[in-house]
Motif scaffolding. Structure first.
Motif, PDB file in Angstrom:
ATOM      1  N   SER A   1      98.993  95.940  52.705  1.00 19.75           N
ATOM      2  CA  SER A   1      97.487  96.356  52.268  1.00 19.75           C
ATOM      3  C   SER A   1      97.623  97.290  51.192  1.00 19.75           C
ATOM      4  O   SER A   1      98.747  97.455  50.576  1.00 19.75           O
ATOM      5  CB  SER A   1      96.993  97.378  53.741  1.00 19.75           C
TER       6      SER A   1
ATOM      7  N   THR B   1      88.476  98.913  57.478  1.00 18.76           N
ATOM      8  CA  THR B   1      88.664  97.862  58.403  1.00 18.76           C
ATOM      9  C   THR B   1      89.561  96.829  57.762  1.00 18.76           C
ATOM     10  O   THR B   1      90.590  96.215  58.780  1.00 18.76           O
ATOM     11  CB  THR B   1      87.151  97.141  58.668  1.00 18.76           C
TER      12      THR B   1
ATOM     13  N   ASN C   1      94.632  99.571  48.330  1.00 20.93           N
ATOM     14  CA  ASN C   1      93.165 100.236  48.368  1.00 20.93           C
ATOM     15  C   ASN C   1      92.575  99.322  47.253  1.00 20.93           C
ATOM     16  O   ASN C   1      92.450  99.157  46.013  1.00 20.93           O
ATOM     17  CB  ASN C   1      93.376 101.741  47.461  1.00 20.93           C
TER      18      ASN C   1
ATOM     19  N   ASP D   1      97.357  95.530  58.440  1.00 23.28           N
ATOM     20  CA  ASP D   1      98.533  96.281  59.171  1.00 23.28           C
ATOM     21  C   ASP D   1      98.662  95.613  60.680  1.00 23.28           C
ATOM     22  O   ASP D   1      99.873  95.717  60.870  1.00 23.28           O
ATOM     23  CB  ASP D   1      97.918  97.720  59.400  1.00 23.28           C
ATOM     24  N   TRP D   2      97.631  95.147  61.219  1.00 24.36           N
ATOM     25  CA  TRP D   2      97.850  94.601  62.623  1.00 24.36           C
ATOM     26  C   TRP D   2      98.611  93.381  62.407  1.00 24.36           C
ATOM     27  O   TRP D   2      99.243  93.001  63.205  1.00 24.36           O
ATOM     28  CB  TRP D   2      96.671  94.637  63.332  1.00 24.36           C
TER      29      TRP D   2
ATOM     30  N   HIS E   1     100.774  92.982  60.356  1.00 26.21           N
ATOM     31  CA  HIS E   1     101.856  93.127  59.577  1.00 26.21           C
ATOM     32  C   HIS E   1     102.064  92.507  58.019  1.00 26.21           C
ATOM     33  O   HIS E   1     102.891  91.873  57.682  1.00 26.21           O
ATOM     34  CB  HIS E   1     103.207  92.451  60.276  1.00 26.21           C
TER      35      HIS E   1
ATOM     36  N   ARG F   1      90.872 102.464  51.666  1.00 22.50           N
ATOM     37  CA  ARG F   1      92.132 102.787  51.924  1.00 22.50           C
ATOM     38  C   ARG F   1      92.239 102.651  53.383  1.00 22.50           C
ATOM     39  O   ARG F   1      93.111 101.826  53.964  1.00 22.50           O
ATOM     40  CB  ARG F   1      92.916 103.705  51.266  1.00 22.50           C
ATOM     41  N   GLU F   2      91.498 103.328  53.948  1.00 22.13           N
ATOM     42  CA  GLU F   2      91.541 103.549  55.525  1.00 22.13           C
ATOM     43  C   GLU F   2      90.620 102.780  56.217  1.00 22.13           C
ATOM     44  O   GLU F   2      90.113 102.879  57.454  1.00 22.13           O
ATOM     45  CB  GLU F   2      91.368 104.962  55.927  1.00 22.13           C
TER      46      GLU F   2
ATOM     47  N   ASN G   1      92.148  96.846  55.684  1.00 23.02           N
ATOM     48  CA  ASN G   1      93.489  97.245  55.712  1.00 23.02           C
ATOM     49  C   ASN G   1      93.899  97.459  57.279  1.00 23.02           C
ATOM     50  O   ASN G   1      95.158  97.120  57.430  1.00 23.02           O
ATOM     51  CB  ASN G   1      93.861  98.446  54.797  1.00 23.02           C
ATOM     52  N   ALA G   2      93.240  97.726  58.044  1.00 23.91           N
ATOM     53  CA  ALA G   2      93.401  97.852  59.484  1.00 23.91           C
ATOM     54  C   ALA G   2      93.866  96.670  60.097  1.00 23.91           C
ATOM     55  O   ALA G   2      94.822  96.386  60.837  1.00 23.91           O
ATOM     56  CB  ALA G   2      92.462  98.574  60.469  1.00 23.91           C
ATOM     57  N   ILE G   3      93.057  95.513  59.810  1.00 22.31           N
ATOM     58  CA  ILE G   3      93.397  94.180  60.285  1.00 22.31           C
ATOM     59  C   ILE G   3      94.836  93.567  59.547  1.00 22.31           C
ATOM     60  O   ILE G   3      95.650  93.143  60.185  1.00 22.31           O
ATOM     61  CB  ILE G   3      92.170  93.166  59.823  1.00 22.31           C
TER      62      ILE G   3
END
Length: 295
Positions: free
Chosen positions: A153, A141, A155, A147-148, A150, A138-139, A143-145
């Motif tokens: 994301s 790489t 789990n 989120d970046w 937009h 969930r936290e 999902n980070a991409i």
């Protein structure tokens, strides 16, 4: 003559020729055939890790239990999905595509691509599993991409666990297919493809009518080896999801481990292992049958 074979060679000569193989044959019987035979026997008993040390012969009861068990049927379905997505489609197709692209690329590109792909292959399975777990959590790489960018994301290990572990297996095992196909493509004479190109054949037609038929046996060999190795994948799935959530990524090796060692049902777990061996044998027979057809 009594001491002669029909071809005139003494029987003693034939026995002496087999004598150097005797130690290897003995070791195979002791360490391979012996454990397999013992496992076959255990599969027909109610042996457990806990409780009474004695075991009774129960015949086909473990196999009947397996086919009546919804969790077993679910494990079979997930195993077929995992094998089809990650091996037959993923590793095979991506390995062939990479081999074709590397053949047409420059030397620096080939070196860099080969090093990156092979690095994933040589990593220990548990290390690769934790890397992909960090990528999909969930936290992680991925999902980070998202989120970046937009983008939404989620789990991934909870919503799409079987696809997550399938992608992980593709990432780790594509290098083997790439190496197989690189060697096969290198054996195709360039003058054949160049002649087809002069005759007006496009890239798709050359690949379909020239390249694929000429490497058919390599494709069959790669599919068979990849399928058999994927059917037995355990560590990757266990480290990433432990077969969960629930049993949504519980393939047959994970189900077998759960029954045999976590629930202590050694007899039942061994029966599942024999059924997995049967599935692998069926895949092998199909591939060998296809490979028997001449190009």
């Amino acid at each position: 003559m009594a001491g002669k074979r029909s071809g005139g060679r003494p029987r003693g000569v034939r026995l002496w020729r087999w004598l150097p193989l005797a130690p290897a044959t003995l070791l195979l019987l002791l360490f391979l055939a012996g454990p397999i035979g013992y496992c076959v026997w255990i599969a027909f008993t109610n042996t457990q890790l806990t409780g009474s040390s004695s075991s009774d012969f129960v015949g086909l009861a473990n196999f009947r239990r397996a086919f009546a068990d919804e969790n077993f049927r679910n494990a079979v379905r997930l195993t077929l999905v995992f094998t089809f997505v990650s091996s037959i489609v993923g590793q095979n197709s991506l390995g062939l595509a990479l081999a074709g692209l590397m053949r047409a690329a420059s030397r620096p590109v080939r070196t860099l691509t080969g090093a990156l792909v092979i690095a994933a292959w040589v990593l220990p399975e548990i290390v690769a599993a934790f890397l992909l777990y960090a990528f999909f959590r969930r936290e992680g790489t991925l999902n980070a991409i998202l989120d970046w960018l937009h983008l939404p994301s989620q789990n991934w290990l909870f919503t799409l666990p079987i696809l997550a572990v399938s992608f992980a297996n593709v990432w780790r095992g594509t290098a083997f297919s790439m190496l197989i196909y690189s060697a096969a493509l290198a054996e195709i004479p360039r003058d054949i493809t160049e002649a087809a190109q002069v005759d007006g054949a496009g890239g798709v037609r050359r690949a379909w009518h020239i390249t694929l038929p000429m490497i058919r046996r390599s494709i069959g060999t790669n599919l068979m080896l990849n399928t058999l190795s994927t059917l037995s994948v355990f560590g990757l799935i266990w480290a990433m999801t432990r077969g969960g959530p629930g049993n949504r990524s519980q393939t047959l090796p994970v189900f077998m481990y759960d029954q045999a060692f976590l629930k202590s049902l050694i007899g039942y777990g061994t029966a599942v292992a024999l059924l997995l061996l049967l599935v692998g044998s069926l895949f092998s027979l199909v591939y060998l049958r296809l490979m028997r057809v001449e190009v």
